[in-house]
Design a protein around this motif. Structure first.
Motif, short mmCIF file in Angstrom:
data_model
loop_
_atom_site.label_atom_id
_atom_site.label_comp_id
_atom_site.label_asym_id
_atom_site.label_seq_id
_atom_site.Cartn_x
_atom_site.Cartn_y
_atom_site.Cartn_z
N THR A 70 0.85 -1.18 0.00
CA THR A 70 0.00 0.00 0.00
C THR A 70 0.89 1.24 0.00
OG1 THR A 70 -1.94 1.01 1.04
CG2 THR A 70 -0.19 0.32 2.51
N VAL A 71 0.39 2.31 -0.57
CA VAL A 71 1.12 3.57 -0.57
C VAL A 71 0.98 4.22 0.80
CG1 VAL A 71 1.19 5.89 -1.57
CG2 VAL A 71 0.80 3.89 -3.04
N ILE A 72 2.09 4.72 1.34
CA ILE A 72 2.08 5.35 2.65
C ILE A 72 2.42 6.83 2.49
CG2 ILE A 72 3.00 5.35 5.00
CD1 ILE A 72 3.95 2.47 4.49
N GLY A 73 1.43 7.68 2.77
CA GLY A 73 1.68 9.11 2.84
C GLY A 73 1.92 9.52 4.28
N VAL A 74 2.63 10.60 4.48
CA VAL A 74 2.89 11.12 5.83
C VAL A 74 2.45 12.57 5.88
CG1 VAL A 74 4.57 11.52 7.65
CG2 VAL A 74 4.81 9.53 6.16
N LEU A 109 11.25 12.52 7.75
CA LEU A 109 10.22 11.59 7.29
C LEU A 109 10.12 11.43 5.77
CD1 LEU A 109 7.46 12.72 9.81
CD2 LEU A 109 8.70 10.55 9.85
N ALA A 110 10.51 12.43 5.02
CA ALA A 110 10.36 12.35 3.55
C ALA A 110 11.06 11.14 2.95
CB ALA A 110 10.86 13.63 2.90
N PRO A 111 12.26 10.76 3.41
CA PRO A 111 12.92 9.60 2.80
C PRO A 111 12.16 8.28 3.02
CG PRO A 111 14.51 10.95 4.00
CD PRO A 111 13.15 11.45 4.37
N LEU A 112 11.24 8.26 3.96
CA LEU A 112 10.51 7.04 4.30
C LEU A 112 9.07 7.06 3.82
CD1 LEU A 112 11.88 6.90 7.94
CD2 LEU A 112 12.50 5.32 6.11
N ALA A 113 8.65 8.19 3.21
CA ALA A 113 7.26 8.37 2.79
C ALA A 113 7.15 8.23 1.27
CB ALA A 113 6.75 9.74 3.22
N ASP A 114 5.99 7.72 0.83
CA ASP A 114 5.71 7.72 -0.61
C ASP A 114 5.30 9.11 -1.07
OD1 ASP A 114 6.18 4.98 -1.37
OD2 ASP A 114 4.41 4.46 -0.20
N TYR A 115 4.65 9.84 -0.19
CA TYR A 115 4.40 11.26 -0.42
C TYR A 115 4.30 11.94 0.94
CZ TYR A 115 -0.64 10.73 0.66
OH TYR A 115 -1.83 10.49 1.28
N LEU A 116 4.48 13.26 0.94
CA LEU A 116 4.44 14.05 2.16
C LEU A 116 3.34 15.11 2.00
CD1 LEU A 116 6.37 13.91 4.67
CD2 LEU A 116 7.49 15.94 3.75
N ALA A 117 2.55 15.30 3.06
CA ALA A 117 1.48 16.30 3.02
C ALA A 117 1.70 17.32 4.13
CB ALA A 117 0.12 15.62 3.21
#
Length: 340
Positions: A140-144, A168-176
């Motif tokens: 699943t895609v994980i956004g943070v 967190l960005a290096p571990l996220a599929d996208y950042l919000a």
């Protein structure tokens, strides 16, 4: 079946306690052998796949931020059929959030009022969990979703967001970037274009190649929404999440005295449906076709999700209806979309 169980039993429990109890069950469902059986019942049909943000989503329907604040239930939510999970809101500094009680059901409206206040264990704890998830490679895609720490003054918000993004960005599929919760003092003031522009610029620089989105409030004027949409495009963001909870109490069935007694907080659920569609159409009209727009607010049924997709949403998120429709809500949405 579930609505009857909810009204007869679950609605008697404190909402926050019920949420934590439900999350414990979701965590169990994410672990083998329970996850194998759950996935067999809920796996989205391949026809539902969506390409967005350079990623493949197994379904256009996912879980909005706020449900899994600390990235503890991602595997279980994925097993239940959600195409993406947006964890958080995560702050750079751990915080307890606002005093309890801070979560309230409006059952007659199929809605919730919350003033949680970004209660979470902080960016370092979230990063450790995300790193473990990455080793397990969930499909699943994980956004943070990141927000401002309460102890940080608004004047220093940019550095606080950058600290979270860097971790967190290096571990996220996208950042919000969440600048739209009504439950952190001064936060919504960051949505002013002249304030938001340098913040987004700094966070984007810190996020590297990770797609960056901004989450806006439904209580902005139409002109402000269009201005932020234009800003997001100009600053090279990957998308917009439309939208957060509302401070409005218009059109509720629950009696006014009960609502007044609950007090401050963001309203989510069915009453947001009309405004959600309005905001979605405004944003979509202001951005290029390839720009990712995630619609959230008032989503309950497959037809609600389909309506958002037809109105220009790239992806759709939900949260509040999970409470009212039960653990197989994701499967209900996915099967309904296939049938349509």
């Amino acid at each position: 079946m579930y609505p009857l169980l909810f009204r007869a039993v679950l609605s008697r429990f404190d909402p926050e306690f019920a949420h934590h109890a439900g999350m414990a069950v979701i965590r169990v469902l994410g672990a083998p052998p329970f996850s194998w059986a759950t996935r067999a019942l809920t796996k989205p049909d391949p026809s539902l796949q969506v390409q967005a943000l350079g990623l493949t989503f197994s379904s256009p329907f996912g879980i909005a931020a706020g449900f899994d604040k600390n990235a503890v239930g991602v595997r279980g939510l994925a097993a239940l059929g959600f195409g993406h999970v947006e964890v958080g809101t995560v702050t750079a500094i751990p915080q307890d959030g606002n005093p309890k009680p801070r979560l309230f059901r409006l059952i007659a409206d199929r809605a919730v009022i919350n003033r949680m206040g970004f209660n979470n264990e902080g960016a370092d704890a979230a990063a450790r969990r995300l790193a473990r998830l990455r080793r397990g490679a969930p499909d699943t895609v994980i956004g943070v979703n990141i927000g401002k720490s309460r102890v940080v003054d608004v004047e220093n918000a940019t550095a606080d967001y950058v600290a979270s993004a860097t971790r967190l960005a290096p571990l996220a599929d996208y950042l919000a970037v969440n600048v739209s919760s009504p439950n952190t003092p001064g936060l919504r003031g960051l949505q002013a274009v002249e304030t938001l522009a340098p913040l987004l610029r700094a966070v984007r620089a810190a996020s590297g190649e990770t797609p960056l989105l901004v989450k806006i409030a439904p209580d902005l004027s139409d002109e402000e929404i269009v201005a932020i949409a234009n800003l997001a495009v100009d600053e090279g963001l990957a998308g917009i999440i439309a939208h957060n909870t509302t401070v409005s109490r218009d059109g509720l069935t629950t009696d006014a005295a009960t609502v007044a007694q609950i007090g401050a907080g963001g309203l989510s659920g069915a009453p947001l449906k009309e405004r959600s569609l309005q905001v979605l159409r405004l944003v979509r009209s202001a951005v290029p076709e390839e720009f990712c727009v995630i619609a959230v607010g008032g989503v309950e049924t497959p037809s609600d999700v389909q309506e958002r997709l037809e109105a220009g949403a790239t992806l759709v998120q939900g949260y509040t209806a999970f409470l009212y429709r039960g653990p197989f809500w994701g499967r209900e949405i996915n099967r309904g979309l296939v049938a349509r």
